[in-house]
Design an enzyme around this catalytic site. Structure first.
Site, PDB file in Angstrom:
ATOM      1  N   HIS A 181      -2.385  -2.881  -3.503  1.00  0.00           N
ATOM      2  CA  HIS A 181      -3.780  -2.731  -3.087  1.00  0.00           C
ATOM      3  C   HIS A 181      -4.675  -2.540  -4.314  1.00  0.00           C
ATOM      4  O   HIS A 181      -5.794  -3.053  -4.378  1.00  0.00           O
ATOM      5  CB  HIS A 181      -3.899  -1.530  -2.129  1.00  0.00           C
ATOM      6  CG  HIS A 181      -5.129  -1.540  -1.284  1.00  0.00           C
ATOM      7  ND1 HIS A 181      -5.463  -0.503  -0.462  1.00  0.00           N
ATOM      8  CD2 HIS A 181      -6.115  -2.463  -1.141  1.00  0.00           C
ATOM      9  CE1 HIS A 181      -6.608  -0.796   0.160  1.00  0.00           C
ATOM     10  NE2 HIS A 181      -7.021  -1.971  -0.238  1.00  0.00           N
ATOM     11  N   ASP A 229      -3.578   2.768  -4.687  1.00  0.00           N
ATOM     12  CA  ASP A 229      -2.242   2.672  -4.103  1.00  0.00           C
ATOM     13  C   ASP A 229      -1.626   1.281  -4.323  1.00  0.00           C
ATOM     14  O   ASP A 229      -2.372   0.316  -4.490  1.00  0.00           O
ATOM     15  CB  ASP A 229      -2.293   3.023  -2.597  1.00  0.00           C
ATOM     16  CG  ASP A 229      -3.173   2.069  -1.789  1.00  0.00           C
ATOM     17  OD1 ASP A 229      -4.365   1.940  -2.115  1.00  0.00           O
ATOM     18  OD2 ASP A 229      -2.650   1.439  -0.855  1.00  0.00           O
ATOM     19  N   HIS A 247       0.837  -1.200   0.000  1.00  0.00           N
ATOM     20  CA  HIS A 247       0.000   0.000   0.000  1.00  0.00           C
ATOM     21  C   HIS A 247       0.872   1.250   0.000  1.00  0.00           C
ATOM     22  O   HIS A 247       2.053   1.204   0.331  1.00  0.00           O
ATOM     23  CB  HIS A 247      -0.840   0.082   1.291  1.00  0.00           C
ATOM     24  CG  HIS A 247      -1.736  -1.071   1.548  1.00  0.00           C
ATOM     25  ND1 HIS A 247      -3.090  -1.015   1.318  1.00  0.00           N
ATOM     26  CD2 HIS A 247      -1.495  -2.306   2.059  1.00  0.00           C
ATOM     27  CE1 HIS A 247      -3.655  -2.166   1.675  1.00  0.00           C
ATOM     28  NE2 HIS A 247      -2.705  -2.963   2.125  1.00  0.00           N
ATOM     29  N   GLU A 298       2.467  -1.050   4.394  1.00  0.00           N
ATOM     30  CA  GLU A 298       2.217   0.321   3.961  1.00  0.00           C
ATOM     31  C   GLU A 298       3.542   1.025   3.721  1.00  0.00           C
ATOM     32  O   GLU A 298       4.429   1.008   4.579  1.00  0.00           O
ATOM     33  CB  GLU A 298       1.459   1.100   5.050  1.00  0.00           C
ATOM     34  CG  GLU A 298       0.040   0.623   5.301  1.00  0.00           C
ATOM     35  CD  GLU A 298      -0.994   1.243   4.365  1.00  0.00           C
ATOM     36  OE1 GLU A 298      -0.596   2.000   3.450  1.00  0.00           O
ATOM     37  OE2 GLU A 298      -2.197   0.959   4.559  1.00  0.00           O
TER      38      GLU A 298
END
Ligand code: ZN
Length: 179
Positions: free
Chosen positions: A157, A167, A36, A118
């Protein structure tokens, strides 16, 4: 840095416990990595806000962009900051809440069987070399610890929630992930 498969924790990495996780379905071990991109406020880097979001402490009034996000119950297993620092929020053995409604190769609910990572960034601004370096080290460890995760099973994602999520975005250079 190493992965302890018994605890699902990264030894040698800063740990910040998120309340936003639960158990994976019985018998399920991770076999997918979902990458992400995130920044808070959007387009700004380096603040405490991503960690505050993942720990349920994002102050709604601190920025106009925060009001709609402050009540979200979201997390990821690991955050890769702009300088390559890693922060772990959820054990790899538990289910983090990062992908939302999602499907990969016909299998729904990717949170059940994936590890969510992330990267601090946006769809437009190139990610940092330090982030690719940290990601490659982390992914190497994860592929070793969880053999069902293969290079082909590292996705974005946007791949598991097309039309809903963009993303990590066009700014993410997939060719910089080590084969
Ligand atoms: Zn995402």
């Amino acid at each position: 840095m190493r992965v302890d498969v018994n605890t699902g924790l990264l030894a040698g990495v800063k740990q910040v416990l998120s309340p936003y996780f639960d158990a994976r379905p019985a018998g399920v071990t991770p076999d997918l990595v979902v990458l992400h991109g995130i920044s808070l406020p959007p387009g700004e880097f380096g603040g405490p806000w991503i960690a505050r979001l993942f720990t349920g402490n994002l102050p709604a009034g601190a920025h106009p962009e925060f009001a709609e996000r402050a009540g979200l119950r979201v997390s990821a297993h690991v955050l890769v900051r702009r300088d390559g620092e890693l922060v772990q929020f959820v054990s790899f053995g538990e289910r983090a809440w990062h992908a939302g409604k999602s499907v990969w190769q016909g299998r729904e609910a990717c949170n059940d069987y994936s590890i969510g990572i992330e990267c601090e960034g946006t769809d437009e601004i190139p990610y940092e070399p330090a982030q690719y370096a940290a990601l490659n080290e982390l992914l190497g460890l994860l592929l070793g610890a969880y053999p069902a995760i293969t290079r082909e099973r590292i996705v974005g994602h946007s791949d598991v929630a097309p039309g809903r999520k963009t993303d990590p975005g066009p700014s993410f250079d997939w060719s910089r992930l080590r084969a």
